[in-house]
Design an enzyme around this catalytic site. Structure first.
Site, PDB file in Angstrom:
ATOM      1  N   GLU A 124      11.502  -4.014   5.375  1.00 50.47           N
ATOM      2  CA  GLU A 124      10.555  -3.594   6.411  1.00 50.47           C
ATOM      3  C   GLU A 124      11.054  -3.885   7.826  1.00 50.47           C
ATOM      4  O   GLU A 124      10.352  -3.670   8.791  1.00 50.47           O
ATOM      5  CB  GLU A 124       9.196  -4.256   6.183  1.00 50.47           C
ATOM      6  CG  GLU A 124       8.593  -4.002   4.816  1.00 50.47           C
ATOM      7  CD  GLU A 124       8.223  -2.542   4.547  1.00 50.47           C
ATOM      8  OE1 GLU A 124       8.561  -1.655   5.361  1.00 50.47           O
ATOM      9  OE2 GLU A 124       7.584  -2.280   3.521  1.00 50.47           O
ATOM     10  N   TYR A 143       0.808  -1.217   0.000  1.00 54.98           N
ATOM     11  CA  TYR A 143       0.000   0.000   0.000  1.00 54.98           C
ATOM     12  C   TYR A 143       0.841   1.266   0.000  1.00 54.98           C
ATOM     13  O   TYR A 143       0.308   2.363  -0.030  1.00 54.98           O
ATOM     14  CB  TYR A 143      -0.915   0.004   1.237  1.00 54.98           C
ATOM     15  CG  TYR A 143      -0.124  -0.161   2.514  1.00 54.98           C
ATOM     16  CD1 TYR A 143       0.450   0.930   3.162  1.00 54.98           C
ATOM     17  CD2 TYR A 143       0.081  -1.422   3.061  1.00 54.98           C
ATOM     18  CE1 TYR A 143       1.198   0.771   4.301  1.00 54.98           C
ATOM     19  CE2 TYR A 143       0.823  -1.589   4.201  1.00 54.98           C
ATOM     20  CZ  TYR A 143       1.380  -0.489   4.831  1.00 54.98           C
ATOM     21  OH  TYR A 143       2.136  -0.653   5.963  1.00 54.98           O
ATOM     22  N   GLY A 144       2.171   1.135   0.035  1.00 55.87           N
ATOM     23  CA  GLY A 144       3.043   2.300   0.151  1.00 55.87           C
ATOM     24  C   GLY A 144       4.186   2.273  -0.840  1.00 55.87           C
ATOM     25  O   GLY A 144       3.994   2.134  -2.046  1.00 55.87           O
ATOM     26  N   LEU A 193       6.286   0.119  -1.710  1.00 56.20           N
ATOM     27  CA  LEU A 193       6.529  -1.100  -2.493  1.00 56.20           C
ATOM     28  C   LEU A 193       5.629  -1.196  -3.725  1.00 56.20           C
ATOM     29  O   LEU A 193       5.774  -2.106  -4.530  1.00 56.20           O
ATOM     30  CB  LEU A 193       6.328  -2.348  -1.616  1.00 56.20           C
ATOM     31  CG  LEU A 193       7.424  -2.594  -0.583  1.00 56.20           C
ATOM     32  CD1 LEU A 193       6.971  -3.611   0.452  1.00 56.20           C
ATOM     33  CD2 LEU A 193       8.713  -3.040  -1.250  1.00 56.20           C
TER      34      LEU A 193
END
Length: 157
Positions: free
Chosen positions: A92, A22-23, A25
């Site tokens: 992450e 959602y970001g 990536l």
């Protein structure tokens, strides 16, 4: 539904684990080079509402593991092999004190009727693990290019 790491989230017709990003990536964003998965066609969002925030001075996108508040977060779905997942886990900082946690969430494809629900891995952070002084900018439902302008990341690829 939030479940911690365990069995791999898969789609019945796809042999590899699924990850919902959602970001940074997502395609066209700063860490897309780390995401070596195969994008699954369709438009996807979290089934439950979650807060989507930009954290700290680097405005790092993050879903907080607080289901029921925030919005249904829009993102992309990928089929990822073990090496690809390991690369994203390193980025992450999975398992590190200030890193993300990888959990299974219910995701829905919402661009076709009926809405189809499946389970995928998602990187999240626990609200209680974040310092109260950490700056947070709340987003509506999607991390967009205009949010990425001030993005700064210290992760490992």
């Amino acid at each position: 539904m939030i479940a911690s790491r365990g069995r791999a989230a898969t789609h019945p017709t796809l042999p590899m684990p699924l990850i919902f990003v959602y970001g940074s990536l997502k395609q066209g964003f700063a860490n897309q080079h780390v995401n070596t998965g195969r994008r699954v066609a369709g438009r996807y969002r979290t089934r439950e509402r979650h807060p989507l925030v930009l954290l700290g001075d680097g405005e790092v996108p993050c879903i907080l593991a607080t289901p029921g508040s925030g919005s249904q977060v829009i993102g992309e779905l990928y089929e990822v092999d073990e090496d690809g997942m390991a690369r994203m886990d390193r980025l992450e900082r999975l398992g590190e004190p200030d890193g993300y946690e990888r959990v299974e969430l219910s995701i829905e494809r919402f661009d076709a009727a009926p809405v189809h629900t499946l389970t995928a891995w998602v990187y999240v952070k626990q609200e209680q693990a974040l310092p109260a002084s950490l700056r947070r900018v709340v987003l509506a439902d999607e991390y967009r290019p205009e949010h990425a302008g001030r993005f700064r990341w210290r992760g490992k690829a």
